[in-house]
Motif scaffolding. Structure first.
Motif, mmCIF file in Angstrom:
data_model
loop_
_atom_site.group_PDB
_atom_site.id
_atom_site.type_symbol
_atom_site.label_atom_id
_atom_site.label_comp_id
_atom_site.label_asym_id
_atom_site.label_seq_id
_atom_site.Cartn_x
_atom_site.Cartn_y
_atom_site.Cartn_z
ATOM 1 N N HIS A 284 0.827 -1.208 0.000
ATOM 2 C CA HIS A 284 0.000 0.000 0.000
ATOM 3 C C HIS A 284 0.860 1.255 0.000
ATOM 4 C CE1 HIS A 284 -3.894 -1.959 0.320
ATOM 5 N NE2 HIS A 284 -3.395 -2.736 1.257
ATOM 6 N N SER A 285 1.963 1.207 -0.725
ATOM 7 C CA SER A 285 2.821 2.369 -0.940
ATOM 8 C C SER A 285 3.693 2.078 -2.158
ATOM 9 C CB SER A 285 3.705 2.650 0.271
ATOM 10 O OG SER A 285 4.686 3.631 -0.049
ATOM 11 N N THR A 286 3.619 2.942 -3.142
ATOM 12 C CA THR A 286 4.406 2.721 -4.354
ATOM 13 C C THR A 286 5.886 2.675 -4.036
ATOM 14 O OG1 THR A 286 2.743 3.818 -5.726
ATOM 15 C CG2 THR A 286 4.972 3.664 -6.627
ATOM 16 N N TRP A 287 6.338 3.568 -3.155
ATOM 17 C CA TRP A 287 7.772 3.648 -2.859
ATOM 18 C C TRP A 287 8.263 2.392 -2.159
ATOM 19 C CZ3 TRP A 287 7.948 7.500 -5.861
ATOM 20 C CH2 TRP A 287 6.993 8.517 -5.796
ATOM 21 N N PHE A 288 7.540 1.925 -1.159
ATOM 22 C CA PHE A 288 7.954 0.720 -0.459
ATOM 23 C C PHE A 288 7.770 -0.522 -1.333
ATOM 24 C CE2 PHE A 288 7.403 3.474 3.277
ATOM 25 C CZ PHE A 288 8.572 3.192 3.963
ATOM 26 N N GLN A 289 6.763 -0.504 -2.208
ATOM 27 C CA GLN A 289 6.556 -1.639 -3.099
ATOM 28 C C GLN A 289 7.730 -1.772 -4.070
ATOM 29 O OE1 GLN A 289 3.537 -3.410 -2.730
ATOM 30 N NE2 GLN A 289 4.300 -5.026 -4.082
ATOM 31 N N VAL A 290 8.122 -0.652 -4.691
ATOM 32 C CA VAL A 290 9.260 -0.673 -5.616
ATOM 33 C C VAL A 290 10.532 -1.040 -4.874
ATOM 34 C CG1 VAL A 290 10.690 0.718 -7.162
ATOM 35 C CG2 VAL A 290 8.218 0.983 -7.197
ATOM 36 N N GLY A 291 10.733 -0.465 -3.676
ATOM 37 C CA GLY A 291 11.935 -0.757 -2.910
ATOM 38 C C GLY A 291 12.025 -2.215 -2.512
ATOM 39 N N GLU A 352 3.097 1.240 -8.921
ATOM 40 C CA GLU A 352 4.346 1.493 -9.638
ATOM 41 C C GLU A 352 4.219 1.288 -11.138
ATOM 42 O OE1 GLU A 352 4.157 -2.805 -8.488
ATOM 43 O OE2 GLU A 352 3.744 -0.881 -7.528
ATOM 44 N N TYR A 353 3.211 0.557 -11.576
ATOM 45 C CA TYR A 353 3.024 0.264 -12.991
ATOM 46 C C TYR A 353 1.983 1.180 -13.634
ATOM 47 C CZ TYR A 353 -0.752 -2.262 -10.688
ATOM 48 O OH TYR A 353 -1.823 -2.581 -9.899
ATOM 49 N N SER A 354 1.719 2.333 -13.035
ATOM 50 C CA SER A 354 0.710 3.258 -13.535
ATOM 51 C C SER A 354 1.009 3.704 -14.968
ATOM 52 C CB SER A 354 0.638 4.489 -12.624
ATOM 53 O OG SER A 354 -0.136 5.506 -13.213
#
Length: 399
Positions: A284-291, A352-354
């Protein structure tokens, strides 16, 4: 939207074969770096089957970005792509209002009760699109056309409230703030904002208002979740601190796999190594998901891509104001607002895939080219003439 962009690109290539000039924008170096690390994450994934879908999406959308930038050469081309995007949103907003949000009654009045494939995804996309709707309203030359865009924008805000997404609300508020700060006629912008708030206060369901209020009530439980003292998933009531718990897990994965992450789509699978009773939700966070899934390297290049786009738009907006190009200035600041909306809302949604984010990146690469086109040169000449009091014939003779 990616398919529409690819279709427009291919048709344009066929029609304008003799006019297409292929070039490599410097901004694309960051995009290429991100794609390289995205593929590294795929090959390093524990389950490559789970990572294959996301890797394929990133590679395809990178190709679409190149095609889009290569074929959008003039302002007319840009307008076609811009309004294609806007009307795609209008269509989907109408579709959701009619097909999924009305099941014999109007759920916006009764409270949040309809369904959208993923309400948070929808809310993030709408928050990013609000500045585009604002541009469509401002650029409307006829009253009927302007009323149509205003109605569509209000309908989009209605859908945003139906999603009951707190991240979407924060993203939309951040985008509105950027538009306000970059607006020369701030009184007009404030008046428009006041009207929108008044309208929203009338039809916004109580459940959505309560969701927004809950943002300020989760500080204590969120702190406990981050320190690991309490797992909010073990409670019976949703508090919002569950997101922070997922962020903590993602951060631990980033530390353990700094260069490649655990692999795209492998976050849920990897939770088994960090929890006794692993959950099945994303970060539920783009930054943490990508990281978590691509490591620090993937996260840094992803963020650099967004920063590059934002800086490109900022420079374009500033220079457009200097030469008096109101059209270019309007589009640049609207896209800046959309990127800020993504950064804010994306902090609470894994997206992240927007497609829309990468389309914004393309817009940020395309717009600076218009600072040097015929329209910009004419505006610069007019500005020079007014500043120095030079008559038209003399100015044309000199330059």
């Amino acid at each position: 939207m990616a398919k529409l962009a690819a279709g427009i690109a291919m048709v344009s290539l066929m029609i304008n074969q003799d006019q297409v000039r292929i070039f490599f924008p410097k901004q694309f170096f960051v995009l290429i770096l991100f794609i390289l690390f995205a593929n590294l994450s795929f090959f390093a994934a524990e389950d490559m089957g789970l990572a294959a879908k996301r890797q394929s999406e990133f590679n395809k959308i990178a190709l679409v970005c190149f095609l889009t930038v290569w074929v959008v050469l003039k302002r007319e081309d840009y307008k076609l792509l811009f309004y294609t995007t806007v009307f795609s949103f209008y269509y989907n907003v109408l579709k959701n209002l009619v097909e999924t949000q009305t099941k014999g009654r109007w759920y916006a009045v009764k409270g949040t009760g309809g369904w959208i494939g993923d309400s948070n995804d929808w809310a993030l996309a709408l928050a990013m699109a609000i500045p585009l709707f604002y541009v469509a309203v401002i650029c409307s030359k006829k009253l009927k056309e302007r009323l149509f865009h205003i109605g569509a924008a209000l309908s989009s805000l209605m859908v945003l409230t139906i999603t009951s997404s707190r991240g979407g609300f924060l993203g939309a508020a951040a985008a509105t703030l950027v538009l306000l700060l970059t607006e020369r006629h701030k009184i007009r912008m404030v008046a428009v904002g006041a009207v929108l708030i008044a309208i929203l206060s009338v039809y916004a369901p109580d459940s959505y208002v309560n969701q927004i209020r809950s943002i300020f009530d989760a500080s204590d439980t969120a702190e406990d979740a981050w320190t690991g003292e309490e797992n909010p998933h073990e409670g019976t009531e949703y508090t919002g601190a569950e997101r922070v718990w997922n962020w903590r897990l993602a951060y631990m994965m980033m530390q353990d796999h700094p260069f490649s992450g655990v692999g795209w789509g492998n976050y849920v699978r990897a939770r088994a190594h960090y929890e006794i009773n692993p959950g099945d939700t994303v970060t539920h966070s783009t930054w943490f998901q990508v990281g978590a899934e691509a490591g620090f390297t993937g996260l840094i290049t992803f963020m650099l891509m967004i920063l590059t786009a934002f800086f490109s738009l900022l420079v374009t907006w500033w220079r457009a104001r200097q030469i008096g190009d109101s059209w270019l200035s309007l589009h640049a600041r609207a896209l800046m607002a959309g990127l800020v909306a993504f950064c804010v809302a994306g902090s609470f949604v894994s997206r992240e895939y927007s497609d829309l984010l990468f389309l914004y990146f393309c817009f940020a690469v395309i717009l600076p080219k218009f600072l040097r086109d015929e329209v910009a040169r004419e505006l610069l000449l007019e500005r020079y003439k007014k500043r120095h009091g030079i008559q038209g014939e003399v100015a044309n003779a000199q330059g």
